[in-house]
Design a protein around this motif. Structure first.
Motif, PDB file in Angstrom:
ATOM      1  N   HIS A 120      -9.746 -50.669 -46.317  1.00  0.00           N
ATOM      2  CA  HIS A 120      -8.966 -51.447 -45.351  1.00  0.00           C
ATOM      3  C   HIS A 120      -7.488 -51.144 -45.564  1.00  0.00           C
ATOM      4  O   HIS A 120      -7.127 -50.459 -46.522  1.00  0.00           O
ATOM      5  N   ASP A 176      -2.065 -52.746 -50.921  1.00  0.00           N
ATOM      6  CA  ASP A 176      -2.560 -52.445 -52.272  1.00  0.00           C
ATOM      7  C   ASP A 176      -3.795 -51.533 -52.235  1.00  0.00           C
ATOM      8  O   ASP A 176      -4.315 -51.151 -53.277  1.00  0.00           O
ATOM      9  N   HIS A 177      -4.241 -51.166 -51.043  1.00  0.00           N
ATOM     10  CA  HIS A 177      -5.373 -50.233 -50.910  1.00  0.00           C
ATOM     11  C   HIS A 177      -4.981 -48.916 -50.248  1.00  0.00           C
ATOM     12  O   HIS A 177      -5.693 -47.928 -50.352  1.00  0.00           O
ATOM     13  N   HIS A 191     -12.881 -60.383 -44.735  1.00  0.00           N
ATOM     14  CA  HIS A 191     -11.819 -60.475 -45.750  1.00  0.00           C
ATOM     15  C   HIS A 191     -10.676 -61.265 -45.114  1.00  0.00           C
ATOM     16  O   HIS A 191     -10.467 -62.418 -45.437  1.00  0.00           O
ATOM     17  N   ASP A 211     -12.470 -55.564 -50.658  1.00  0.00           N
ATOM     18  CA  ASP A 211     -12.001 -56.947 -50.517  1.00  0.00           C
ATOM     19  C   ASP A 211     -12.890 -57.689 -49.528  1.00  0.00           C
ATOM     20  O   ASP A 211     -13.164 -57.196 -48.432  1.00  0.00           O
TER      21      ASP A 211
HETATM   22 ZN   LIG Z   1      -7.197 -56.759 -49.055  1.00  0.00          ZN
END
Ligand SMILES: [Zn+2]
Length: 225
Positions: free
Chosen positions: A60, A64-65, A132, A155
């Motif tokens: 996603h 942070d990804h 999420h 997530d």
């Molecule tokens: Zn996330």
């Protein structure tokens, strides 16, 4: 099939680093996500040494990804002469990811999208949408090899999905994210109600939560510092 981890932290937990994993097979590597600090740790720990083909699944588009992806793609293309293969997802997801890469100055030839039928590893994968945040499309991954399956939730806040997969005999391991008092993450208190044998906890929201997880004898992956 072995998952190694670059980082196992939640978005606001720099001590454990952005949650990012990889699977290496000979000179091929598959990354799952590329967070804020993942790129630097990959360089620092020589993860790309002797690698000739790079693949990546983005679960996603939270920072942070995906925050480390633009620089990662520029580095692998211009320094290592490798065009990274990004696993194709839904049309909207792929279009949004391209927009991020365009806006961060990543040239189109630095990467290409590939479909499942061109996936060259000894295992296969399936992407499944998970809940999420209502703001983003989010995907969990099921890896499959020789009738053994591993779930990687990425997530998610869907405890019922984890329950269902714990009961599924074909699933041997579940890498699940975990948080506390957050509507967009799996609630630790709820997770504790479930059998723990298959669970490996990742995307750990805080160091306080890590302490509790260790005290309660959950498995946590090793990660790079
Ligand atoms: Zn996330």
């Amino acid at each position: 099939m072995k998952l190694d981890f670059i980082g196992i932290g939640g978005a606001f937990n720099p001590k454990l680093g952005s949650n990012c994993a990889y699977i290496k097979e000979k000179d091929k590597i598959l990354f799952i996500d590329m967070g804020l600090d993942s790129f630097y740790k990959i360089i620092k720990h020589h993860i790309l040494k002797d690698i000739k083909e790079i693949y990546i699944i983005i679960t996603h588009l939270h920072g942070d990804h995906v925050g480390g992806l633009p620089t990662f793609l520029q580095y692998t293309y211009s320094i290592l002469n490798i065009q990274t293969n990004i696993i194709k997802n839904s049309e909207t997801f792929t279009k949004n990811l391209c927009t991020i890469l365009d806006l961060t100055g990543v040239k189109k030839d630095n990467y290409q999208f590939i479909e499942n039928n061109n996936f060259p590893f000894s295992f296969n994968y399936k992407l499944k949408t998970t809940t999420h945040t209502p703001l983003l499309e989010c995907y969990s991954i099921i890896f499959e090899k020789d009738n053994q399956m591993i779930l990687y939730t990425s997530d998610s806040n869907d405890i019922n999905y984890i329950k269902e997969k714990i009961e599924d005999k074909n699933i041997t391991k579940i890498y699940t994210e975990v948080g506390e008092n957050s509507p967009v993450h799996i609630e630790y208190k709820q997770l504790k109600q479930l059998p723990k044998e298959k669970l490996i906890l990742m995307h750990i929201q805080s160091m306080e939560l890590l302490k509790k997880i260790k005290r309660d004898h959950y498995k946590v992956p090793k990660y790079l510092k």
